[in-house]
Write an enzyme that holds these catalytic residues in place. Structure first.
Site, PDB file in Angstrom:
ATOM      1  N   SER A  40       3.529  35.359  36.819  1.00 31.65           N
ATOM      2  CA  SER A  40       2.882  34.066  36.616  1.00 31.65           C
ATOM      3  C   SER A  40       1.410  34.153  37.031  1.00 31.65           C
ATOM      4  O   SER A  40       0.669  34.974  36.503  1.00 31.65           O
ATOM      5  CB  SER A  40       3.652  32.983  37.376  1.00 31.65           C
ATOM      6  OG  SER A  40       3.271  31.704  36.949  1.00 31.65           O
ATOM      7  N   GLY A  95       2.789  31.190  41.718  1.00 33.15           N
ATOM      8  CA  GLY A  95       2.848  29.900  42.405  1.00 33.15           C
ATOM      9  C   GLY A  95       1.672  28.995  42.085  1.00 33.15           C
ATOM     10  O   GLY A  95       1.289  28.160  42.907  1.00 33.15           O
TER      11      GLY A  95
END
Length: 527
Positions: free
Chosen positions: A187, A109
């Site tokens: 990520s 995120g």
């Protein structure tokens, strides 16, 4: 039905759940793993959690970290009191004693948004593993650095270490094996878990790594830009002009949460749109008495000098990672970046608008577009450029570095365009997969389950079994596989390729594009 487990800090009441396929499992959510980082503890390193008396309710998630909702009216949701984790297990010691592999998941995120309980266990739990998901501090709460003992930086990274210490201390109460913990991230979360390879704080806490779409040597991950100047930039949106770091600390410590997050958002939005990395990032900390350093050297330096942990690693990336980050206008058309200097890695320290930077940018343009105009007709080439720049270049560089000293790195390239994918590639009318697509086949979403066809189910079964067997033994295996998934090496650069035609072990495609980058970059800087 509720169930109780007693851990080092007290007794928890969780609940028995039923997965989508009818399998029973136990859920314990909202478990505190550190003191709430509120009041005087804002920005500070996490502190040990307090014990409690009586039975603590663990049937619902804890607060997500305070963040600005990116999908709604940009309202603030969550809380500063957010250091909670969730445990999902197929069985408890009261049923039978087991030593199950532990998957410790760190969400992504961009260090700005996200929370652990979004990621549901149904697909993974059936493979007899224990899943732990966590919340950690985000944005300015987790990444402010003022180079003082109270705010040395990397608070978020240290939150995850505190959660790993909780796992070491308590996971056996849930039938988890504390000496078989796979740190698993996507990520930004993948950047965090790969940073454990070079952080002494993670020694003895992890035994394997799964990193999806991110690495600690990425241009998006760590910075050596002046963190105090960045803090001043945020402070300026609060109407302040403070030079002294300690006065800056006092001011930010006492700023209302909403004002703090909106000031950071303003600072984020003040940067050029081509810059996708967060303003506040992990840093190389200064040394202070009584303060643990997460990083005492840059990950790239530690890896190049062969001082990193030699653990089995499963690394994955998508065929078109960067497609998710394309800017679009109100009609959904791609807004192509004209200034290719934005695609020069920061870690090269090339000053903008110099002969060197202009030459680098022109080399990129010539290589990817071969004299053609950058527009809708060359959209595929543009997607390749942004995918290589933001992700593939540094993920494959990580793989090259690690495999030089560690023979247990397995690479997966995900290009499957199934029904569970985010619509990124379909909206571009392109085949392949983009950032976030693989997650859809690892974590159950009730809103998507009904879309599964036979091919989607096969991919879910294959990936979850590969991942869980890797967590179990360090080798990615699938009961239906017709070949052995061999480790990555610089000689053959093998990867498991998953696309619409199925699964195949092959040489990583398009490495020539990345080789172009490496030749253009020359000797990388220390980051």
């Amino acid at each position: 039905m509720t169930c109780e487990v007693t851990i080092a800090e007290g007794t928890l009441a969780g609940c028995e759940c039923t997965a989508y396929d009818g399998l029973k499992y136990y859920s314990f959510e909202g478990i505190p793993y550190a003191k709430p980082p509120v009041g005087k503890l804002r920005f500070r390193d996490p502190q040990p959690v307090d014990s409690w008396s009586g039975v603590r309710d663990a049937t619902k998630p804890g607060n997500k970290c305070a963040q600005i909702d990116p999908y709604g009216k940009r309202k603030i949701e969550g809380s500063e009191d957010c250091l909670y984790l969730n445990v999902y297990t197929p069985c408890l010691p009261a049923d039978k004693l087991e030593k199950l592999p532990v998957l410790f998941f760190v969400h992504g995120g961009r260090f700005l948004i996200g929370y652990g309980h979004y990621y549901r266990p149904d697909y993974l739990i059936r493979h007899n593993v224990v899943l732990v998901t966590i919340n950690y501090r985000l944005n300015i709460l987790g990444f402010l650095c003022l180079n003082i003992p109270e705010v040395p930086g990397n608070a978020a990274m240290k939150d995850t270490i505190m959660a790993l210490r909780w796992v070491k201390r308590n996971i056996h109460h849930f039938n988890g094996e504390e000496n078989n913990v796979t740190a698993f991230g996507e990520s930004a979360g993948a950047g965090i878990v790969t940073s454990y390879l070079t952080s002494k704080m993670a020694d003895g806490l992890i035994h394997k790594i799964i990193c999806q779409s991110g690495v600690s040597v990425s241009d998006l991950f760590i910075t050596d830009e002046d963190p105090i100047e960045k803090a001043r930039q945020v402070s300026s949106y609060l109407g302040q002009d403070i030079l002294d770091p300690r006065k800056l600390y006092e001011s930010l410590l006492n700023t209302p949460l909403d004002d703090l997050l909106y000031a950071l958002a303003s600072a984020e939005l003040s940067r050029p749109p081509a810059v996708v990395r967060a303003l506040l990032l992990p840093v190389l900390e200064k040394k202070f008495d009584g303060v643990e350093q997460f990083f005492d050297d840059y990950p790239m330096v530690v890896m190049r000098e062969n001082r990193f942990k030699k653990l089995p690693i499963l690394c994955s990336l998508h065929s078109h990672e960067g497609a998710l980050f394309l800017r679009k206008d109100e009609h959904g058309r791609i807004m192509f970046e004209e200034n290719f200097q934005y695609f020069i890695p920061r870690y090269l320290y090339i000053k903008p608008n110099t002969i060197k930077s202009l030459k680098f940018a022109n080399n990129l343009r010539d290589y990817y577009f071969r004299g053609k105009k950058v527009d809708e007709a060359t959209a595929k080439e543009y997607v390749n450029l942004v995918s290589d720049h933001y992700f593939a270049r540094d993920i494959l560089l990580f793989s090259e570095l690690v495999s030089k000293y560690n023979k247990d790195l397995y690479l997966c390239r995900f290009a499957f365009g199934g029904n569970l994918n985010i619509r990124t590639m379909k909206n571009l009318d392109m085949k392949g997969a983009s950032h976030g697509d693989l997650l859809q086949y690892l974590f159950y979403r009730s809103t998507k389950a009904g879309k599964c066809n036979e091919k989607d189910t096969m991919v879910i079964n294959a990936i979850t079994e590969f991942w869980c067997n890797f967590a179990r033994s360090g080798k990615p295996m699938w009961s239906q596989q017709q070949f052995e998934w061999l480790a990555y090496s610089k000689e053959d650069r093998l990867c498991l390729n998953i696309d619409d035609d199925g699964l195949k072990l092959k040489t990583y495609p398009n490495f020539d594009r990345l080789k172009f980058w490496y030749n253009l970059m020359g000797d990388r800087s220390k980051i």
